[in-house]
Design an enzyme around this catalytic site. Sequence first.
Site, PDB file in Angstrom:
ATOM      1  N   PRO B 109      -9.995  82.466 110.629  1.00 54.20           N
ATOM      2  CA  PRO B 109     -10.128  81.555 111.774  1.00 54.20           C
ATOM      3  C   PRO B 109      -8.859  80.775 112.146  1.00 54.20           C
ATOM      4  O   PRO B 109      -8.907  79.962 113.042  1.00 54.20           O
ATOM      5  CB  PRO B 109     -11.223  80.599 111.302  1.00 54.20           C
ATOM      6  CG  PRO B 109     -11.052  80.555 109.814  1.00 54.20           C
ATOM      7  CD  PRO B 109     -10.566  81.907 109.391  1.00 54.20           C
ATOM      8  N   GLY B 110      -7.728  81.015 111.450  1.00 52.79           N
ATOM      9  CA  GLY B 110      -6.481  80.529 112.023  1.00 52.79           C
ATOM     10  C   GLY B 110      -5.778  79.377 111.336  1.00 52.79           C
ATOM     11  O   GLY B 110      -4.809  78.846 111.875  1.00 52.79           O
ATOM     12  N   LYS B 112      -3.854  79.452 108.627  1.00 55.92           N
ATOM     13  CA  LYS B 112      -2.490  79.877 108.312  1.00 55.92           C
ATOM     14  C   LYS B 112      -1.735  80.247 109.578  1.00 55.92           C
ATOM     15  O   LYS B 112      -0.534  80.004 109.696  1.00 55.92           O
ATOM     16  CB  LYS B 112      -2.520  81.043 107.331  1.00 55.92           C
ATOM     17  CG  LYS B 112      -3.251  80.705 106.037  1.00 55.92           C
ATOM     18  CD  LYS B 112      -3.416  81.913 105.138  1.00 55.92           C
ATOM     19  CE  LYS B 112      -4.338  81.609 103.970  1.00 55.92           C
ATOM     20  NZ  LYS B 112      -5.786  81.784 104.311  1.00 55.92           N
ATOM     21  N   ASP B 185      -2.593  88.187 104.869  1.00 54.18           N
ATOM     22  CA  ASP B 185      -3.504  87.356 104.074  1.00 54.18           C
ATOM     23  C   ASP B 185      -4.816  88.134 104.065  1.00 54.18           C
ATOM     24  O   ASP B 185      -5.663  87.975 104.930  1.00 54.18           O
ATOM     25  CB  ASP B 185      -3.646  85.979 104.722  1.00 54.18           C
ATOM     26  CG  ASP B 185      -4.577  85.085 103.926  1.00 54.18           C
ATOM     27  OD1 ASP B 185      -4.352  84.941 102.714  1.00 54.18           O
ATOM     28  OD2 ASP B 185      -5.539  84.561 104.511  1.00 54.18           O
ATOM     29  N   CYS B 238      -7.064  85.305  98.101  1.00 55.03           N
ATOM     30  CA  CYS B 238      -7.645  84.162  97.384  1.00 55.03           C
ATOM     31  C   CYS B 238      -8.507  84.701  96.254  1.00 55.03           C
ATOM     32  O   CYS B 238      -9.651  84.285  96.083  1.00 55.03           O
ATOM     33  CB  CYS B 238      -8.415  83.254  98.326  1.00 55.03           C
ATOM     34  SG  CYS B 238      -9.621  84.081  99.359  1.00 55.03           S
TER      35      CYS B 238
END
Lengths: 184, 312
Positions: B109-110, B112, B185, B238
């Site tokens: 959803p932004g 990074k 990512d 992650c």
Amino acid sequence: MSDDRNGANEANGTDERENDGQRFDRLPATADERVVAGRPTREEVVEWWAERYGVPPETWDGHTFWEKGKGKIWAFAGDLVSPNPVEGLGLRILRARQEHWKPSTNAVQRFCGEATKNVVFLDGEEADRFVRGEDQELERWDGDWGYLVAAHEFEGARESIGVGLYLHGELRSTVPKGRQEDLS
Amino acid sequence: MNPLGRYAPLVDDEEAFLSACDRPLPSVVRVNTIKATAERARSALDAEGVGYEVTDWHPGILKLDERGPGTTWPYFHGWLHGQEEVSALPALALDPEPGEVVWDACAAPGSKTTQLADLMDDTGILIGNDNNLGRLSALRHNAERLGVSNLVVTNQDARNYSLKPFGEDTDDPQTVGAFDRALVDAPCSCEGTIRKNPDALDRWTMDHVHSVAGIQKGILRRAVQATRPGGTVVYSTCTFAPEENEAVLDHAIEEEDCELVEWDAPENFETVPGITEWEGEEYDPAVELAHRVYPHHNDTGGFFCAKLEVTA
């Protein structure tokens, strides 16, 4: 109808004289370069911000302007090939192709720090109400009707909150539902 | 199956690792310097009586005393964005310059993505891609609230990302033919988010780890191919699983023209090197240049982050 037009596009390549709601087209610099009927020019957009809100024209020096959908104008910090089928391009700054152009909340927050005209200052309670999305009586405003920049004093400077529509002594908040908050 | 026990042999202090994984995460915000300085944002929080602590490794990353920054003026103005502390690492590792062409392969959803825009001073071309159309609206909403205007949003499968929409192989002067930098990512098994989502591991299986590793390899390879020689690619997840971390890097440096490069984590932020052996597999010794972050090191979620340079 859209099927017909797609068919025509396939046969003839892209029809550059029509506005295609599915893609981004860079705005023409001036009216002389306009191909698509009704499309605003870069010059008109820059002038509109300057005349209506006093936003200095150089604010936009680093941005290109694009239309996607009917009259939705976007400002992008870079440049790309046009037309372009991407999903988003920069920040939606205004809705044109209607009698009264309507600036967006996010554009006003990002680009109207130096606005000098049609800016209405709200006190603490008024600002809270505005951000909740409520309409409010505002008899003291004696300037133009229409879309105003709503601002407040915040952290020692003026900070734009959003866009209000002023009509008949009332300021209507246009803060989108997804941005409305109870900050009181 | 709870997989965290798999990683006990990798950590320095098993008990601290497992007990950190059980604690909820603090609420953290990043200051968006497109709209305000860290100083003004902190002053605005002070004025509203919102308690916070500045992290000891970044002046613009603040731990809030209570949950949720959403109902404050500085948040409404787009001065702050809620972002897990450790997830600020990959954008810092990528270190984009203003004016560059940067690709974020899995952007929604932004958090990074908008941090990259900030580091680029909202100039240049930042291409935020996600294969999930439904998540793109969150990406756009966050970017617009933060005043980001250098973002191009695309909806493609990152594994075979096409530069055709950017005029590849045409003589248009605005053509984008390659990226200066790319962030991968990657979608992952999310073991490191257990503190944020206590049910993150409920559906964990080894099969899922292997299938998502295949996707990760595909995205990282495409990122290397589409980045110019001398350009930078950052790979992050992650999760703790070496199958999704070191093994993916090992595959990329074997198959593509790229090498791992050294990157120093921020001062006061503790990480450990990537591992070169796992369950009978051996990885290229260069993967030691990657960073593993365990939850008990900095009281964050778990993370993995590596920096690569494209060599040809």
